[in-house]
Design an enzyme around this catalytic site. Structure first.
Site, PDB file in Angstrom:
ATOM      1  N   TYR A  31       0.833  -1.218   0.000  1.00 39.68           N
ATOM      2  CA  TYR A  31       0.000   0.000   0.000  1.00 39.68           C
ATOM      3  C   TYR A  31       0.865   1.264   0.000  1.00 39.68           C
ATOM      4  O   TYR A  31       0.358   2.350  -0.198  1.00 39.68           O
ATOM      5  CB  TYR A  31      -0.904   0.059   1.253  1.00 39.68           C
ATOM      6  CG  TYR A  31      -1.953  -1.016   1.374  1.00 39.68           C
ATOM      7  CD1 TYR A  31      -2.167  -1.960   0.377  1.00 39.68           C
ATOM      8  CD2 TYR A  31      -2.750  -1.080   2.507  1.00 39.68           C
ATOM      9  CE1 TYR A  31      -3.129  -2.945   0.516  1.00 39.68           C
ATOM     10  CE2 TYR A  31      -3.725  -2.057   2.653  1.00 39.68           C
ATOM     11  CZ  TYR A  31      -3.900  -2.994   1.659  1.00 39.68           C
ATOM     12  OH  TYR A  31      -4.866  -3.958   1.806  1.00 39.68           O
ATOM     13  N   LEU A  68     -17.159  -0.467   2.140  1.00 37.04           N
ATOM     14  CA  LEU A  68     -18.026   0.564   1.537  1.00 37.04           C
ATOM     15  C   LEU A  68     -18.140   0.355   0.027  1.00 37.04           C
ATOM     16  O   LEU A  68     -18.518   1.268  -0.704  1.00 37.04           O
ATOM     17  CB  LEU A  68     -17.467   1.967   1.842  1.00 37.04           C
ATOM     18  CG  LEU A  68     -17.361   2.299   3.340  1.00 37.04           C
ATOM     19  CD1 LEU A  68     -16.713   3.665   3.534  1.00 37.04           C
ATOM     20  CD2 LEU A  68     -18.739   2.259   3.992  1.00 37.04           C
ATOM     21  N   VAL A  81     -12.825  -2.275   7.957  1.00 32.73           N
ATOM     22  CA  VAL A  81     -11.701  -1.319   7.928  1.00 32.73           C
ATOM     23  C   VAL A  81     -11.916  -0.347   6.761  1.00 32.73           C
ATOM     24  O   VAL A  81     -11.185  -0.376   5.764  1.00 32.73           O
ATOM     25  CB  VAL A  81     -10.318  -2.013   7.845  1.00 32.73           C
ATOM     26  CG1 VAL A  81      -9.948  -2.617   9.176  1.00 32.73           C
ATOM     27  CG2 VAL A  81     -10.252  -3.083   6.760  1.00 32.73           C
ATOM     28  N   ARG A 123     -11.748   2.789   4.380  1.00 35.75           N
ATOM     29  CA  ARG A 123     -10.755   3.836   4.109  1.00 35.75           C
ATOM     30  C   ARG A 123     -11.490   5.152   3.925  1.00 35.75           C
ATOM     31  O   ARG A 123     -12.557   5.181   3.298  1.00 35.75           O
ATOM     32  CB  ARG A 123      -9.988   3.505   2.828  1.00 35.75           C
ATOM     33  CG  ARG A 123      -9.206   4.677   2.244  1.00 35.75           C
ATOM     34  CD  ARG A 123      -8.415   4.224   1.031  1.00 35.75           C
ATOM     35  NE  ARG A 123      -9.233   3.536   0.054  1.00 35.75           N
ATOM     36  CZ  ARG A 123      -9.690   4.078  -1.065  1.00 35.75           C
ATOM     37  NH1 ARG A 123      -9.446   5.340  -1.349  1.00 35.75           N
ATOM     38  NH2 ARG A 123     -10.397   3.356  -1.924  1.00 35.75           N
ATOM     39  N   ALA A 152     -10.339   9.424   3.363  1.00 28.41           N
ATOM     40  CA  ALA A 152      -9.340  10.492   3.388  1.00 28.41           C
ATOM     41  C   ALA A 152      -9.972  11.780   3.889  1.00 28.41           C
ATOM     42  O   ALA A 152      -9.285  12.661   4.395  1.00 28.41           O
ATOM     43  CB  ALA A 152      -8.745  10.675   1.995  1.00 28.41           C
ATOM     44  N   ASN A 170     -17.794   7.538   9.759  1.00 28.43           N
ATOM     45  CA  ASN A 170     -17.588   6.088   9.833  1.00 28.43           C
ATOM     46  C   ASN A 170     -17.356   5.600  11.260  1.00 28.43           C
ATOM     47  O   ASN A 170     -17.719   4.484  11.617  1.00 28.43           O
ATOM     48  CB  ASN A 170     -16.431   5.673   8.924  1.00 28.43           C
ATOM     49  CG  ASN A 170     -16.720   5.989   7.467  1.00 28.43           C
ATOM     50  OD1 ASN A 170     -17.865   6.287   7.116  1.00 28.43           O
ATOM     51  ND2 ASN A 170     -15.707   5.947   6.630  1.00 28.43           N
TER      52      ASN A 170
HETATM   53  N1  LIG Z   1      -6.749  -7.826   2.118  1.00 25.85           N
HETATM   54  C1  LIG Z   1      -6.976  -7.369   0.912  1.00 25.85           C
HETATM   55  O1  LIG Z   1      -6.711  -8.020  -0.106  1.00 25.85           O
HETATM   56  C2  LIG Z   1      -7.583  -6.002   0.756  1.00 25.85           C
HETATM   57  C3  LIG Z   1      -8.131  -5.612  -0.474  1.00 25.85           C
HETATM   58  C4  LIG Z   1      -8.702  -4.352  -0.556  1.00 25.85           C
HETATM   59  C5  LIG Z   1      -8.741  -3.515   0.548  1.00 25.85           C
HETATM   60  N2  LIG Z   1      -8.191  -3.912   1.730  1.00 25.85           N
HETATM   61  C6  LIG Z   1      -8.204  -3.030   2.932  1.00 25.85           C
HETATM   62  O2  LIG Z   1      -9.551  -2.584   3.138  1.00 25.85           O
HETATM   63  C7  LIG Z   1      -9.555  -1.155   3.194  1.00 25.85           C
HETATM   64  C8  LIG Z   1     -10.890  -0.594   2.735  1.00 25.85           C
HETATM   65  O3  LIG Z   1     -11.171  -0.925   1.388  1.00 25.85           O
HETATM   66  P1  LIG Z   1     -11.011   0.128   0.174  1.00 25.85           P
HETATM   67  O4  LIG Z   1     -10.066   1.174   0.582  1.00 25.85           O
HETATM   68  O5  LIG Z   1     -10.689  -0.658  -1.019  1.00 25.85           O
HETATM   69  O6  LIG Z   1     -12.473   0.709  -0.037  1.00 25.85           O
HETATM   70  P2  LIG Z   1     -13.716   1.173   0.904  1.00 25.85           P
HETATM   71  O7  LIG Z   1     -13.271   1.396   2.301  1.00 25.85           O
HETATM   72  O8  LIG Z   1     -14.823   0.222   0.632  1.00 25.85           O
HETATM   73  O9  LIG Z   1     -14.099   2.555   0.225  1.00 25.85           O
HETATM   74  C9  LIG Z   1     -13.267   3.669   0.262  1.00 25.85           C
HETATM   75  C10 LIG Z   1     -13.970   4.792  -0.500  1.00 25.85           C
HETATM   76  O10 LIG Z   1     -15.164   5.146   0.216  1.00 25.85           O
HETATM   77  C11 LIG Z   1     -15.180   6.545   0.431  1.00 25.85           C
HETATM   78  N3  LIG Z   1     -15.818   6.811   1.716  1.00 25.85           N
HETATM   79  C12 LIG Z   1     -15.303   6.584   2.961  1.00 25.85           C
HETATM   80  N4  LIG Z   1     -16.191   6.915   3.899  1.00 25.85           N
HETATM   81  C13 LIG Z   1     -17.286   7.381   3.264  1.00 25.85           C
HETATM   82  C14 LIG Z   1     -18.522   7.895   3.713  1.00 25.85           C
HETATM   83  N5  LIG Z   1     -18.825   7.959   5.006  1.00 25.85           N
HETATM   84  N6  LIG Z   1     -19.431   8.303   2.755  1.00 25.85           N
HETATM   85  C15 LIG Z   1     -19.131   8.219   1.444  1.00 25.85           C
HETATM   86  N7  LIG Z   1     -17.984   7.738   0.965  1.00 25.85           N
HETATM   87  C16 LIG Z   1     -17.051   7.313   1.857  1.00 25.85           C
HETATM   88  C17 LIG Z   1     -13.736   6.981   0.431  1.00 25.85           C
HETATM   89  O11 LIG Z   1     -13.687   8.343   0.083  1.00 25.85           O
HETATM   90  P3  LIG Z   1     -12.603   9.376   0.705  1.00 25.85           P
HETATM   91  O12 LIG Z   1     -11.287   8.655   0.706  1.00 25.85           O
HETATM   92  O13 LIG Z   1     -12.678  10.514  -0.251  1.00 25.85           O
HETATM   93  O14 LIG Z   1     -13.021   9.757   2.094  1.00 25.85           O
HETATM   94  C18 LIG Z   1     -13.152   6.060  -0.622  1.00 25.85           C
HETATM   95  O15 LIG Z   1     -13.381   6.567  -1.911  1.00 25.85           O
HETATM   96  C19 LIG Z   1      -8.370  -0.781   2.309  1.00 25.85           C
HETATM   97  O16 LIG Z   1      -8.021   0.583   2.440  1.00 25.85           O
HETATM   98  C20 LIG Z   1      -7.349  -1.770   2.773  1.00 25.85           C
HETATM   99  O17 LIG Z   1      -6.813  -1.370   4.027  1.00 25.85           O
HETATM  100  C21 LIG Z   1      -7.619  -5.140   1.857  1.00 25.85           C
END
Ligand SMILES: NC(=O)c1ccc[n+]([C@@H]2O[C@H](COP(=O)([O-])OP(=O)(O)OC[C@H]3O[C@@H](n4cnc5c(N)ncnc54)[C@H](OP(=O)(O)O)[C@@H]3O)[C@@H](O)[C@H]2O)c1
Length: 268
Positions: free
Chosen positions: A50, A186, A224, A226, A228, A236
């Protein structure tokens, strides 16, 4: 206090019920992480690929929060020497230990990562991590690893939302005492405009994102997300103080269409 709610791990340790994801949090990561820690986030999910580990460590040190109050999750890759990769991760983080190190995904070719697991066991024995687990594993892959390694992972981190989840996985993990950690909880913001979600959000006076995260929390799954943006970080974290009815939990469960923002659910 509700926002400090924790989930028990089989090893006797415990983990915050919700954390912060850091994939693609590369732009201005340190201030975002500092903000998150100030707001009350205590679990941070990162990985060597990452490119956020240095920022995570920097924000943690700047926060002056007691290390024992934080829960840092990182990962080793399927082609790594897991012991050396854990040491490398800790160097990048600038931390003496991780709370949880995961095998990021099962190796290709039907392997389940027995060598990786052995390396993680050694890392744990040497105090480099408190707990060890897996990510992107199916129930069959976990079962095969358990048979070969004679140990059950404490966590399986998998993509998980009402649009893509598995009752078989949840039942299996409950039976084995494995905590499901929800990545992409999300849906990478791709399904926040879903009609059912929007209607439920209006009914509870919450946002669609909060409904998704609350659904996880009530299932005993640890998301978890994400974020920004400061408003998103705040929003959240504020899901630990309301409750969805049983009927609404079921309504959300019925949204399942094995949807994956990443392409496919590796465990279905
Ligand atoms: N183990 C694995 O293979 C794997 C794979 C994928 C992800 N992960 C982990 O899981 C974490 C989360 O998944 P992800 O980052 O892919 O996606 P996510 O958390 O499902 O979505 C992140 C997106 O949602 C937006 N967001 C956050 N809070 C919000 C809210 N309250 N209202 C509206 N939009 C919102 C963020 O916008 P802003 O940033 O603009 O706030 C960003 O664009 C990753 O960061 C990583 O740590 C692990």
């Amino acid at each position: 206090m509700e926002r400090h709610r924790r989930l028990a791990l089989r090893t006797g340790h415990s983990m915050p019920a919700l954390g912060l994801g850091t994939w693609q949090l590369t732009h201005d990561a340190v201030p975002v992480l500092e903000d998150a820690l100030r707001l009350g986030y205590r679990m941070i999910d990162t990985s060597c690929d990452y490119r956020t580990q240095a920022a995570v460590g920097e924000a943690i040190r700047a926060s002056e929060i007691d290390r024992s109050d934080l829960f840092v999750v990182t990962k080793v890759e399927e082609n790594d020497d897991a012991y050396e990769a854990t040491r490398r991760n800790l160097r990048e983080l600038g931390l003496e230990y991780a709370d949880l190190v995961l095998i990021h995904r099962p190796p290709p070719g039907g392997e389940v990562g027995t060598d990786l697991w052995t390396g993680l066991m050694r890392a744990r024995r040497d105090g480099l991590t408190r707990d060890i687990g897996v990510s992107n594993y199916s129930t069959a892959q976990i079962e095969s690893l358990v048979t070969k390694a004679c140990e059950v992972p404490v966590v399986n981190q998998i993509e998980w939302s009402p649009f893509g989840w598995s009752s078989d996985m949840l039942d299996y993990c409950t039976l084995r005492g494995i905590v499901v950690q929800a990545c992409c909880p999300l849906t990478r913001a791709t399904r926040l405009d879903d009609d059912v979600l929007v209607a439920l959000a209006a009914e509870y006076g919450r946002t669609p994102a909060q409904i998704l995260l609350r659904w996880d929390v009530q299932l005993g799954v640890a998301p978890v997300p994400r974020a920004a943006q400061h408003a998103h970080l705040l929003e959240n974290l504020a899901v630990l103080d309301f409750e969805l009815s049983g009927a609404h939990m079921e309504e959300l469960e019925e949204l399942n269409e094995h949807y994956s923002a990443l392409g496919s659910l590796p465990y279905v």
